[in-house]
Write a protein that holds these residues in place. Structure first.
Motif, short mmCIF file in Angstrom:
data_model
loop_
_atom_site.label_atom_id
_atom_site.label_comp_id
_atom_site.label_asym_id
_atom_site.label_seq_id
_atom_site.Cartn_x
_atom_site.Cartn_y
_atom_site.Cartn_z
N LYS A 118 0.82 -1.22 -0.07
CA LYS A 118 0.42 0.26 -0.18
C LYS A 118 1.02 1.59 -0.15
O LYS A 118 1.85 1.30 1.00
CB LYS A 118 -0.98 0.20 1.11
CG LYS A 118 -1.92 0.92 1.31
CD LYS A 118 -2.69 0.95 2.25
CE LYS A 118 -4.50 2.49 2.74
NZ LYS A 118 -4.64 1.98 3.24
N GLU A 189 -4.37 -8.43 -9.46
CA GLU A 189 -4.74 -7.66 -7.87
C GLU A 189 -3.71 -6.60 -8.00
O GLU A 189 -4.19 -5.68 -8.10
CB GLU A 189 -4.32 -8.68 -7.30
CG GLU A 189 -4.62 -10.01 -6.32
CD GLU A 189 -4.55 -10.36 -5.48
OE1 GLU A 189 -2.85 -9.80 -4.84
OE2 GLU A 189 -4.81 -11.59 -5.55
N GLN A 193 -5.43 -2.62 -8.59
CA GLN A 193 -5.23 -1.37 -7.96
C GLN A 193 -4.71 0.03 -8.58
O GLN A 193 -4.05 0.47 -7.67
CB GLN A 193 -4.00 -1.85 -6.53
CG GLN A 193 -4.77 -3.11 -5.75
CD GLN A 193 -3.78 -3.21 -4.39
OE1 GLN A 193 -3.41 -2.71 -4.43
NE2 GLN A 193 -3.50 -4.57 -4.26
#
Length: 274
Positions: A118, A189, A193
């Protein structure tokens, strides 16, 4: 009957004498999984391990000279220290290990996953690069060039261990090393994002220098010889190549990683921190 069975198994250790009943699987030989404390060696590697709050340390073995050198670097061990000799250390880590007078017994780092990415901007993914020396060198380069993480697969990639840690020269404790079960799924994935996924391939439609970069990038490199696997390439947005101006047209994967990271940073507009 038990005696007859035992005698039969002694002479036929890998066969199953009872039809319909599966034989016990044989233990696989080769490199064992890292399931307990490991021994890290080398001054840079041990210094970085002591600076990493996520590294669980147990015991330090060192020569008096190495202890002084660690203290000069600002390292004051917070674990029991056992003074020893270079020969004593060689018995622990092997004759060919360049231990520089110091060996740290510690646990492997925690298992990092996608959640640790993140806020990342530049991520380097290695598709089945198996040589620990290459992966270690890539980890070191990734730290030097400001990558946020290095991603490898759980299988067909080196486990964290002394050779990988020494080759990384401390970088293993300075960057997130994320391990994923399926590289193609991981890239899907990351695409969801908002990451642009670029795979290096000799048949890429454009050179990496001429590739337009997004704000967040996953750069994918494959193993020498095989390159990036087809399923992993299919999960990427672009294929790009590294064009070499000289007579040698290809680079070792660790050297290719350095060049690709440098070009990617420039293309993304990332500047060195002061």
């Amino acid at each position: 009957m038990k005696r007859v069975y035992a005698m039969w198994m002694k002479s036929h250790p890998h066969r199953n004498p009872m039809p319909g009943r599966p034989a016990k699987p044989r233990r696989q030989t080769g490199t064992p999984e890292m399931s307990g404390p490991i021994r890290l060696y080398g001054l840079h590697t041990v210094e970085a391990a002591f600076a990493n709050p996520e590294r669980k340390r147990h015991r330090l073995f060192a020569t008096p000279n190495a202890l002084r050198r660690l203290q000069e670097r600002g390292v004051f061990p917070d674990v029991p220290v056992e003074e020893t000799t270079p020969k004593g250390l060689q018995k622990m880590v092997g004759q060919d290990a360049v231990h520089q007078g110091v060996v740290l017994e510690a646990d492997p780092l925690p298992a990092y996953g996608v959640r640790e990415l993140k806020g990342a901007r530049l991520v380097l993914a290695l598709d089945q690069v198996t040589d620990p020396h290459n992966v270690g060198a890539i980890l070191r380069s990734a730290v030097a060039l400001g990558a946020d993480a290095v991603v490898t697969t759980e299988r067909h990639a080196p486990d964290e261990g002394p050779v990988l840690a020494k080759s990384a020269s401390g970088a293993l404790d300075l960057i997130r090393h994320v391990r994923v079960k399926n590289m193609a799924r991981f890239l899907e994935e990351m695409g969801a994002q908002g990451f642009q996924r670029i795979a290096l391939d000799s048949d890429g439609e454009a050179s990496l220098e001429d590739t337009p970069f997004a704000a967040n990038v996953v750069l994918v490199l494959g193993s020498e010889g095989k390159g990036v696997r087809q399923g992993v390439r299919a999960a990427c947005d672009r294929l790009a190549r590294l064009d070499m101006p000289g007579k040698i047209r290809s680079l070792n994967v660790s050297n290719a990683a350095v060049l690709a990271l440098y070009i990617s940073r420039a293309g993304m507009g990332l500047r060195p921190s002061p």
